[in-house]
Design an enzyme around this catalytic site. Structure first.
Site: not given
Ligand code: NAI
Length: 467
Positions: A182, A441
């Site tokens: 966090i 790709h």
């Protein structure tokens, strides 16, 4: 078909509500008890609001860097109130959706605090008074709450993650205590939005327990962002002065003072079971507050189950949801369990970090002969076109069987890429399986394929000296 059972699920976070829906799908009668809001920490004050705010920070950061592409944006400004209200609208849509899903599945929702009276009775105290519910099974999914440290009780000057996700204004200088999940996610977000940020972390580096090569990339990124990260540092106390807050920290035995306007304390979360009445059924917690369970989420009382943060580490929403599915299936008479090796972790830092399975050292400590392959995003055409070339994918494999044991990555969109890695481990895939899979790709997942090839020193888009 087995007789339908009456089940009370206590807590409607990502563990509890998922469990309730699956129970209903499996033909059980479900009552969900929630003392606060549907969706729990994750939807209301955790994963979802933080990711919404982080998305805003990242967009602002990207716009700021767009001049390299010939895009100049002048007069960019931040309206904190509007940002917080947009975030609230995202949260409202999702929590509303949970309510509709529970209703459509026929789950009853009772608002109030639940107490276990005996193994077949739950009492609920809500704003309309008290009611008692009889049931065959109980599922405890009460989650966790932010951990405070002495001298830094939560309040106006000291935020927990909850307050940090609903700021009234942007603090000029933010001090974050705790450089874990966090602390880094929110610390980096505030930096991108414009605050000056300092992080103090008790251990020798950020994100303890994560792959250290990945963490190095995050630590370098903090430097580039001008976040002051102080390791081996303990926050000791603070005083409010005219010019702001003076925080006393101890770094390797030496005292130091850091000035700031706001403190954010993110030193972990603790499991929540206050007022639940565990003692009434002979249950107790184990340090730091977890209720012990078996691999089918049963507590030592056979008809009482426990799932999510209260059931143990890792305290992650998706792990809680999985446990909810397991508990529901077991209650419905199925023989279900899950493989803890397959719980991914995703950290929305800049760049993102993600992992699943074993760390290299962990595998070695289990006596496994390990081989690794790594592919940098600097060699990925897609990463270059996104202007995000920091980071890599690292695969840890069993040298004897070629099985994928762990995948650790840092870089663009890796919180999405980790899904392929989790699937690989879940299916017992080898690096050859990953390498043989045709990856489109130009996409970021090509880095996974190349890292798999790199395990055998056969990656095409980097040069690996033959051994
Ligand atoms: P954490 O356990 O990730 O990090 C706490 C950090 O605080 C550690 O690095 C620890 O060494 C440090 N610390 C402890 N006491 C300290 C002190 N006195 N002074 C300085 N540093 C100190 O806990 P965090 O960040 O509060 O998050 C709680 C949980 O919430 C995490 O374990 C994670 O499971 C979950 N979470 C998950 C996210 C995700 O999936 N993307 C995002 C945020 C939280």
């Amino acid at each position: 078909m087995a007789k339908s059972r009456k089940v009370v699920v206590i807590g409607a976070g990502p563990a509890g509500y998922v469990c309730a829906i699956r129970l209903a799908q499996l033909g059980q009668q479900v009552t969900v008890v929630e003392k606060d809001a549907l969706g729990g920490t994750c939807l209301n004050v955790g994963c979802i609001p933080s990711k919404a705010m982080i998305a805003a920070g990242s967009l602002m950061d990207k716009i700021g860097k767009a001049s390299a592409l010939g895009l100049t944006v002048e007069g960019m400004s931040l309206d904190v109130e509007k940002l917080v209200s947009w975030k609230a609208s995202v949260v409202a849509k999702l929590t509303g959706g949970v309510g509709i899903l529970l209703k459509n599945h026929g789950c009853e929702v009772v608002y109030g605090a639940a107490t276990i009276v005996d193994k077949n009775t739950v009492s609920v105290t809500g704003k309309d008074g008290k009611q008692t519910i009889q049931c065959d099974d109980i599922v405890i999914a009460t989650g966790s709450v932010p951990l405070a440290i002495p001298g830094f009780e939560f309040g106006e000057s000291v935020w927990s993650s909850t307050e940090a996700l609903a700021p009234k204004a942007l603090p000029k200088r933010l001090l974050v205590i705790g450089g874990g999940y966090i602390g880094l996610e929110l610390g980096m977000m505030y930096r991108k939005l414009g605050s000056e940020v300092t992080v103090v972390e008790a251990t020798a580096g950020a994100l303890p327990g994560q792959d250290r090569d990945c963490v190095k990339v995050i630590e370098r990124s903090m430097k580039k962002m001008k976040i002051d990260f102080i390791a081996n540092a303990f926050a000791k106390g603070y005083e409010a002065k005219k010019k702001g807050l003076e925080v006393r920290i101890e770094v390797e035995g030496k005292s130091r003072v850091i000035e700031c306007d706001q403190i954010l304390c993110t030193v972990g979360r603790k499991p929540f079971s206050e007022g639940l009445g565990l003692d009434k059924v002979g249950l107790s917690t184990e340090k730091p507050g977890f209720i012990p369970v078996d691999d089918q989420m049963r507590t030592k009382v056979p008809n009482i189950y426990c799932i999510g943060d209260i059931a143990g580490q890792p305290m992650l929403a998706h792990k809680g949801s999985k446990e909810g599915l397991v508990a529901a299936a077991v209650i419905a008479g199925q023989n279900e369990r899950y493989d803890v090796r397959c719980v991914p972790a995703v950290i929305f830092t800049a760049p993102e970090m993600a992992s699943v399975g074993m760390l290299e050292d962990e595998a070695k400590s289990k006596g496994i002969e390990v081989v690794t392959g790594q592919f940098p995003f600097a060699a990925s055409g897609r990463a270059m076109s996104l202007m995000e070339t920091d980071g890599f994918v690292k695969i840890v494999a069993d040298a004897k069987t070629d099985e994928v044991l762990g995948v650790h990555m840092v870089g663009p969109e890796v919180t999405e890429l980790v899904a392929e890695a989790a699937l690989a481990i879940e299916m017992g895939a080898t690096t050859e399986d990953l390498a043989r899979t045709i990856h489109a790709h130009p996409t970021l997942p090509e880095a996974m394929m190349e890292a798999a090839e790199a395990v055998h020193r056969m990656a095409v888009h980097i040069y690996q000296k033959p051994e």
